[in-house]
Design a protein around this motif. Structure first.
Motif, PDB file in Angstrom:
ATOM      1  N   ILE A 329      17.465 -11.298  13.285  1.00  0.00           N
ATOM      2  CA  ILE A 329      17.759  -9.951  13.752  1.00  0.00           C
ATOM      3  C   ILE A 329      17.011  -8.942  12.881  1.00  0.00           C
ATOM      4  CG2 ILE A 329      19.561  -8.268  14.217  1.00  0.00           C
ATOM      5  CD1 ILE A 329      19.653 -10.863  15.878  1.00  0.00           C
ATOM      6  N   PRO A 330      16.088  -8.164  13.448  1.00  0.00           N
ATOM      7  CA  PRO A 330      15.320  -7.198  12.641  1.00  0.00           C
ATOM      8  C   PRO A 330      16.183  -6.034  12.169  1.00  0.00           C
ATOM      9  CG  PRO A 330      14.789  -6.947  14.958  1.00  0.00           C
ATOM     10  CD  PRO A 330      15.679  -8.152  14.862  1.00  0.00           C
ATOM     11  N   ILE A 331      16.163  -5.808  10.881  1.00  0.00           N
ATOM     12  CA  ILE A 331      16.882  -4.672  10.302  1.00  0.00           C
ATOM     13  C   ILE A 331      15.940  -3.484  10.142  1.00  0.00           C
ATOM     14  CG2 ILE A 331      18.199  -3.865   8.299  1.00  0.00           C
ATOM     15  CD1 ILE A 331      18.920  -6.830   7.783  1.00  0.00           C
ATOM     16  N   ASP A 332      14.763  -3.744   9.568  1.00  0.00           N
ATOM     17  CA  ASP A 332      13.719  -2.736   9.419  1.00  0.00           C
ATOM     18  C   ASP A 332      12.389  -3.361   9.801  1.00  0.00           C
ATOM     19  OD1 ASP A 332      15.381  -0.659   8.182  1.00  0.00           O
ATOM     20  OD2 ASP A 332      15.446  -2.018   6.460  1.00  0.00           O
ATOM     21  N   VAL A 333      11.572  -2.609  10.538  1.00  0.00           N
ATOM     22  CA  VAL A 333      10.212  -3.033  10.862  1.00  0.00           C
ATOM     23  C   VAL A 333       9.315  -1.811  10.704  1.00  0.00           C
ATOM     24  CG1 VAL A 333       8.686  -4.099  12.554  1.00  0.00           C
ATOM     25  CG2 VAL A 333      11.120  -4.662  12.570  1.00  0.00           C
ATOM     26  N   GLU A 334       8.274  -1.941   9.903  1.00  0.00           N
ATOM     27  CA  GLU A 334       7.416  -0.780   9.665  1.00  0.00           C
ATOM     28  C   GLU A 334       5.947  -1.174   9.606  1.00  0.00           C
ATOM     29  OE1 GLU A 334       7.180   0.549   5.316  1.00  0.00           O
ATOM     30  OE2 GLU A 334       9.183  -0.381   5.395  1.00  0.00           O
ATOM     31  N   VAL A 335       5.113  -0.216   9.997  1.00  0.00           N
ATOM     32  CA  VAL A 335       3.673  -0.342   9.782  1.00  0.00           C
ATOM     33  C   VAL A 335       3.378   0.271   8.419  1.00  0.00           C
ATOM     34  CG1 VAL A 335       1.402   0.369  10.582  1.00  0.00           C
ATOM     35  CG2 VAL A 335       3.156  -0.226  12.235  1.00  0.00           C
ATOM     36  N   LEU A 336       2.654  -0.442   7.580  1.00  0.00           N
ATOM     37  CA  LEU A 336       2.396   0.068   6.236  1.00  0.00           C
ATOM     38  C   LEU A 336       1.635   1.383   6.298  1.00  0.00           C
ATOM     39  CD1 LEU A 336       1.460  -3.146   4.214  1.00  0.00           C
ATOM     40  CD2 LEU A 336       3.694  -2.096   4.579  1.00  0.00           C
ATOM     41  N   PRO A 337       2.048   2.371   5.502  1.00  0.00           N
ATOM     42  CA  PRO A 337       1.402   3.691   5.556  1.00  0.00           C
ATOM     43  C   PRO A 337       0.012   3.698   4.947  1.00  0.00           C
ATOM     44  CG  PRO A 337       3.054   3.635   3.820  1.00  0.00           C
ATOM     45  CD  PRO A 337       3.189   2.345   4.582  1.00  0.00           C
ATOM     46  N   ASN A 338      -0.329   2.674   4.184  1.00  0.00           N
ATOM     47  CA  ASN A 338      -1.633   2.608   3.540  1.00  0.00           C
ATOM     48  C   ASN A 338      -2.335   1.329   3.964  1.00  0.00           C
ATOM     49  OD1 ASN A 338      -3.795   2.208   1.677  1.00  0.00           O
ATOM     50  ND2 ASN A 338      -2.778   3.576   0.231  1.00  0.00           N
ATOM     51  N   SER A 339      -3.558   1.442   4.423  1.00  0.00           N
ATOM     52  CA  SER A 339      -4.262   0.273   4.961  1.00  0.00           C
ATOM     53  C   SER A 339      -4.885  -0.602   3.896  1.00  0.00           C
ATOM     54  CB  SER A 339      -5.364   0.731   5.920  1.00  0.00           C
ATOM     55  OG  SER A 339      -6.430   1.301   5.195  1.00  0.00           O
ATOM     56  N   ILE A 340      -4.823  -0.214   2.614  1.00  0.00           N
ATOM     57  CA  ILE A 340      -5.434  -0.918   1.480  1.00  0.00           C
ATOM     58  C   ILE A 340      -6.942  -1.076   1.651  1.00  0.00           C
ATOM     59  CG2 ILE A 340      -3.294  -2.163   0.971  1.00  0.00           C
ATOM     60  CD1 ILE A 340      -4.687  -4.731   1.950  1.00  0.00           C
ATOM     61  N   GLY A 341      -7.546  -0.312   2.537  1.00  0.00           N
ATOM     62  CA  GLY A 341      -8.978  -0.389   2.733  1.00  0.00           C
ATOM     63  C   GLY A 341      -9.409  -1.314   3.845  1.00  0.00           C
ATOM     64  N   SER A 342      -8.460  -1.953   4.501  1.00  0.00           N
ATOM     65  CA  SER A 342      -8.769  -2.842   5.618  1.00  0.00           C
ATOM     66  C   SER A 342      -8.916  -2.024   6.901  1.00  0.00           C
ATOM     67  CB  SER A 342      -7.666  -3.889   5.788  1.00  0.00           C
ATOM     68  OG  SER A 342      -7.870  -4.668   6.942  1.00  0.00           O
ATOM     69  N   ASP A 343      -9.418  -2.673   7.956  1.00  0.00           N
ATOM     70  CA  ASP A 343      -9.461  -2.003   9.255  1.00  0.00           C
ATOM     71  C   ASP A 343      -8.140  -2.152   9.993  1.00  0.00           C
ATOM     72  OD1 ASP A 343      -9.966  -4.741   9.448  1.00  0.00           O
ATOM     73  OD2 ASP A 343     -11.119  -4.546  11.295  1.00  0.00           O
ATOM     74  N   HIS A 344      -7.183  -2.878   9.413  1.00  0.00           N
ATOM     75  CA  HIS A 344      -5.857  -3.071  10.003  1.00  0.00           C
ATOM     76  C   HIS A 344      -4.785  -2.469   9.105  1.00  0.00           C
ATOM     77  CE1 HIS A 344      -6.726  -6.311  13.104  1.00  0.00           C
ATOM     78  NE2 HIS A 344      -7.854  -6.269  12.416  1.00  0.00           N
ATOM     79  N   ARG A 345      -3.720  -2.007   9.719  1.00  0.00           N
ATOM     80  CA  ARG A 345      -2.486  -1.704   8.993  1.00  0.00           C
ATOM     81  C   ARG A 345      -1.622  -2.959   8.968  1.00  0.00           C
ATOM     82  NH1 ARG A 345      -1.279   3.807   7.702  1.00  0.00           N
ATOM     83  NH2 ARG A 345      -3.298   4.826   7.726  1.00  0.00           N
ATOM     84  N   GLY A 346      -0.959  -3.182   7.853  1.00  0.00           N
ATOM     85  CA  GLY A 346      -0.078  -4.332   7.738  1.00  0.00           C
ATOM     86  C   GLY A 346       1.290  -4.061   8.352  1.00  0.00           C
ATOM     87  N   LEU A 347       2.052  -5.140   8.562  1.00  0.00           N
ATOM     88  CA  LEU A 347       3.420  -5.058   9.072  1.00  0.00           C
ATOM     89  C   LEU A 347       4.388  -5.598   8.031  1.00  0.00           C
ATOM     90  CD1 LEU A 347       3.216  -6.299  12.786  1.00  0.00           C
ATOM     91  CD2 LEU A 347       3.914  -4.026  12.028  1.00  0.00           C
TER      92      LEU A 347
END
Length: 355
Positions: A329-347
């Motif tokens: 059961i998901p309690i929190d799900v977020e897209v990381l606010p900082n991409s760390i320099g990648s072309d993707h945002r982390g989850l």
């Protein structure tokens, strides 16, 4: 005259879009992929332009003919056709986690193997303190950094580094065993499936994936399920999509039934929720963790604005996912606010376990 030309072009694009999405299910290029994935945005912009054009005409005292309005409405309707596919994905999640349930924190990141992003990614992992981390595009520098920083904290470290986009890695705090499956099909990087436990000993299965993109094998070579030299250009375009579907099928069959099990599939799907491979995963009993907590129109992970030179475009497409079985059961799900320099945002997600 200019408005008429623009409307005609949009209508033609919309017709191609609608046919591809509703009838042929074409996913064979990034162009069609973007056509379909950006339907809500482009349709909204077109509707806004229509409203503005009406206001301008009224302000100038010009007549608004039915023919003029019909052109706009036809363009908007056809261009927005793929949105129909999205209606089934509107969140209906209402289950609440028991307050005393065990929890699990999971981080998934595409680390862009062409760059050395070891330092910012290590900082992210230390800050978020996830129980399991799934990483796509692990290069040798990142693999060495993960070993150096987390050998004493993450007892499970399955790292398969490679130059460029092909490396993969999964680390977990508790010991794990890797599920060996062969053949697994066509992937940008070989999927890693592990079985581990939470801090309370609850079993968890996680599959770390990096699926083939729409032009795989055309602009980028990759290990196809069946390499054929006699394919026509059309079949070469369709092969990556067929391979992606087949490969995901191998993966789901290898993991097995989701009933009563804590299973997560995370990573870069190289597809949006309007693509067939997404529906394949959903029909096998997996839930989209982002949609459990957020809107169907949010959660874009690619392309990250920093990767584009901070020009303000933001991220437009949601192609990174974290699928879950019913017992998580998901309690929190977020897209990381900082991409760390990648072309993707982390989850990053925190789950409660019912099993």
């Amino acid at each position: 005259m200019l408005v008429r030309i623009v409307l005609t072009c949009l209508a033609l694009l919309g017709i191609a879009w609608a046919i591809s999405d509703l009838f042929l299910s074409l996913e064979y290029s990034w162009i069609l992929f973007l056509y379909r994935a950006l339907a809500p945005i482009s349709t909204s912009v077109l509707a806004l332009l229509f409203a503005l054009s009406i206001l301008v005409r009224l302000a100038r005292g010009r007549h608004i003919s039915s023919r003029y309005s019909v052109r706009w409405l036809v363009a908007i309707t056809i261009t927005g056709a793929p949105i129909v596919r999205s209606l089934e994905f509107i969140p209906t999640f209402t289950i609440k986690a028991p307050p005393d349930a065990a929890s699990l924190k999971v981080l998934s990141v595409n680390a862009l193997g062409h760059r050395d992003l070891s330092s910012p990614l290590i900082s992210h992992i230390k800050r978020l303190d996830p129980d399991i981390v799934s990483i796509q595009e692990v290069n040798p520098d990142l693999a060495n950094a993960l070993e150096a920083n987390f050998a004493g904290l993450y007892n499970c470290r399955i790292l398969k580094p490679a130059l460029g986009s092909w490396g993969m890695g999964t680390i977990a705090k508790n010991p794990c065993s890797e599920i060996q499956v062969n053949p697994m099909g066509s992937w940008v990087g070989p999927p890693i499936i592990i079985e581990t436990t939470t801090s309370l000993g609850t079993p968890v299965t996680l599959a770390n994936i990096h699926a083939v993109h729409p032009h795989g094998g055309i602009l980028d070579p990759y290990p196809a399920i069946e390499i054929r030299s006699d394919l026509t250009m059309w079949n070469k375009l369709s092969q990556p999509i067929n391979d992606r579907e087949t490969s995901i099928g191998f993966l789901l069959d290898s993991i097995g039934d989701t009933t009563g099990r804590n299973i997560i599939i995370s990573g870069d799907l190289n597809a949006s929720m309007r693509n067939g491979v997404y529906r394949t995963i959903r029909t096998h009993g997996y839930n989209d963790s982002w949609l459990d907590r957020h809107s169907v129109f949010t959660g874009g992970t690619w392309p990250a604005p920093e990767f584009l030179g901070s020009i303000g475009l933001g991220w437009l497409l949601r192609i990174d996912f974290m699928f879950r079985s019913d017992s998580l059961i998901p309690i929190d799900v977020e897209v990381l606010p900082n991409s760390i320099g990648s072309d993707h945002r982390g989850l990053f997600a925190r789950f409660a376990l019912l099993q």
